[in-house]
Design an enzyme around this catalytic site. Structure first.
Site, PDB file in Angstrom:
ATOM      1  N   PRO A 162     -30.703  21.131 -22.991  1.00 58.10           N
ATOM      2  CA  PRO A 162     -31.293  21.771 -21.810  1.00 58.10           C
ATOM      3  C   PRO A 162     -31.753  20.814 -20.721  1.00 58.10           C
ATOM      4  CG  PRO A 162     -32.853  21.765 -23.632  1.00 58.10           C
ATOM      5  CD  PRO A 162     -31.553  21.239 -24.192  1.00 58.10           C
ATOM      6  N   TYR A 173     -39.427  15.603 -14.454  1.00 58.87           N
ATOM      7  CA  TYR A 173     -38.815  15.052 -15.657  1.00 58.87           C
ATOM      8  C   TYR A 173     -39.437  13.682 -15.907  1.00 58.87           C
ATOM      9  CZ  TYR A 173     -35.027  18.518 -15.174  1.00 58.87           C
ATOM     10  OH  TYR A 173     -34.298  19.675 -15.085  1.00 58.87           O
ATOM     11  N   TYR A 197     -26.503  18.554 -10.376  1.00 57.31           N
ATOM     12  CA  TYR A 197     -27.647  19.421 -10.677  1.00 57.31           C
ATOM     13  C   TYR A 197     -27.534  20.776  -9.972  1.00 57.31           C
ATOM     14  CZ  TYR A 197     -32.501  20.284 -12.085  1.00 57.31           C
ATOM     15  OH  TYR A 197     -33.652  20.791 -12.663  1.00 57.31           O
ATOM     16  N   LYS A 217     -28.273  23.577 -17.660  1.00 55.49           N
ATOM     17  CA  LYS A 217     -26.920  24.058 -17.406  1.00 55.49           C
ATOM     18  C   LYS A 217     -26.424  25.163 -18.323  1.00 55.49           C
ATOM     19  CE  LYS A 217     -26.277  21.681 -13.878  1.00 55.49           C
ATOM     20  NZ  LYS A 217     -26.330  22.445 -12.631  1.00 55.49           N
ATOM     21  N   HIS A 277     -36.195  25.804  -4.840  1.00 62.18           N
ATOM     22  CA  HIS A 277     -36.595  24.402  -4.911  1.00 62.18           C
ATOM     23  C   HIS A 277     -35.577  23.511  -4.207  1.00 62.18           C
ATOM     24  CE1 HIS A 277     -39.508  24.628  -8.607  1.00 62.18           C
ATOM     25  NE2 HIS A 277     -39.823  25.470  -7.642  1.00 62.18           N
TER      26      HIS A 277
END
Length: 389
Positions: free
Chosen positions: A292, A200, A384, A296, A72
């Site tokens: 979550p 998200y 990220y 990570k 991704h």
């Protein structure tokens, strides 16, 4: 039994550490209180950052990851009526890979079996002695029988509820914790994802996440009360709520099917210091837990295993204690940065109180700023894809 390193816990951290040490010619024994089938049945994380990819590459356990993983370049954020993209590759030159923790565990278990390295399943550790000076004696119980392992060093990879971290004396050990006042209701279904990348969402009804494990299997989450009764959340109700929270574009593409797994998980931030005491080293959830939201947990465990493998290799093969002596301090520097990021993502995307109108407006303002700021997006992207360690 005798081994150079005893590893408590056969999750990803323990298995990865065992594999990395095996490749250096160092003997390990892993003790796991659950069965191998149980370990493989646990539904966990699915987004791998640079730490996990690097560790699996060095462990020579990344063939299926490279073949089957979903690479991704970014992800979407939904805030109110707006949806915007975080381009990880443009901001960092890196990608993340969607590849389930179950598959990581399977790859590592198969590699360990191929190595002929011993793993004792359904073996519960009941005592550890002589951690300060060694050799360490580990007493365990398996099939109603007691056994003992003598080793030079111990790696505690047995999670938040495990025995390893409790061996550090109370006058030395410090813990830091934040328990969040909500949980994640997760639904697993054999349907194509509603988006090619993760979504998200911050919605007035609460957080939502659209994720996946493959091109034909999806994983969805919604924020729910921590004491929610799963029996009150039918599949239909969860799908309806996902359609609302993820927005009309996702709702239009969402395929519905009966869940193959559904559960509610609590969220917490947790750190235990130090991560070393005498001949005991902690790794993974035994030392730290992150909510979550930032994906990570597994990646922190991978970084621990990679760094600890190098420290133990230098100590055992070369007699060099410098990496081992710095292990706790160096890992905690990285851990706290990741804790900060995971807390920030959680704080920005979840609703904490139904009546907190001010907090909700601040969240929307921050998301609005994030949607229009290249600098803010770059900072998010750097965290990220994984900070250097």
């Amino acid at each position: 039994m005798r081994s150079q390193v005893g590893i408590i816990g056969a999750g990803p951290a323990g298995l990865l550490l065992g594999r990395l040490l095996h490749l250096q010619g160092i003997d390990t024994i892993i003790l796991e209180r659950r069965s191998g089938d149980y370990v493989l049945s646990r539904i966990r994380a699915g987004v791998l950052d640079g730490a996990s990819v690097r560790a699996l590459d060095e462990a020579q356990c990344d063939a299926r990851l490279k073949r089957d993983g979903l690479f991704h370049d970014g992800f979407d954020i939904v805030a109110g009526n707006d949806r915007f993209h975080i381009d990880l590759t443009r901001h960092t030159g890196k990608q993340v890979i969607v590849y389930g923790q179950t598959e990581v565990t399977r790859d590592l278990m198969e590699a360990r079996a191929g190595d002929g390295a011993p793993t004792l399943y359904e073996a519960e550790v009941i005592a550890m002695e002589d951690i300060a000076d060694g050799p360490v004696r580990i007493t365990y119980e398996q099939n109603g029988q007691r056994g003992e392992i003598t080793c030079d060093y111990v790696a505690g990879c047995d999670g938040f509820h495990g025995i390893a971290a409790k061996q550090i004396p109370d006058d030395i050990r410090r813990t830091f914790e934040r328990v969040y006042p909500f949980g994640w209701l997760g639904l697993f279904a054999d349907v194509a994802p509603c988006s090619p990348e993760l979504i998200y969402a911050n919605h007035e009804n609460g957080f939502a996440l659209a994720s996946m494990r493959s091109a034909k299997r999806s994983r969805y989450y919604i924020q729910c009360p921590i004491d929610a009764d799963l029996n009150e959340w039918s599949d239909e109700r969860v799908w309806d709520e996902l359609a609302v929270r993820l927005g009309p574009e996702a709702a239009e593409r969402m395929q519905r099917a009966p869940s193959i797994e559904k559960s509610i998980a609590p969220l917490r931030s947790f750190v235990a210091e130090p991560m070393r005491h005498g001949r005991l080293f902690l790794a993974g959830d035994a030392a730290h837990i992150v909510p979550p939201t930032g994906a990570k947990g597994l990646n922190l465990a991978s970084a621990d295993a990679l760094v600890l493998s190098r420290a133990l290799t230098a100590l055992i093969k070369d007699g060099d204690p410098s990496l081992a002596d710095n292990y706790s301090a160096e890992r905690l520097r990285h851990v706290w940065k990741v804790e900060r990021f995971s807390w920030w993502m959680t704080s920005m995307l979840h609703r904490f109180h139904d009546d907190d109108a001010f907090g909700a407006r601040v969240q929307l303002a921050e998301l609005d700023y994030l949607s229009g700021s290249e600098a803010a997006q770059k900072s998010l992207a750097e965290n990220y894809v994984g900070l250097p360690f």
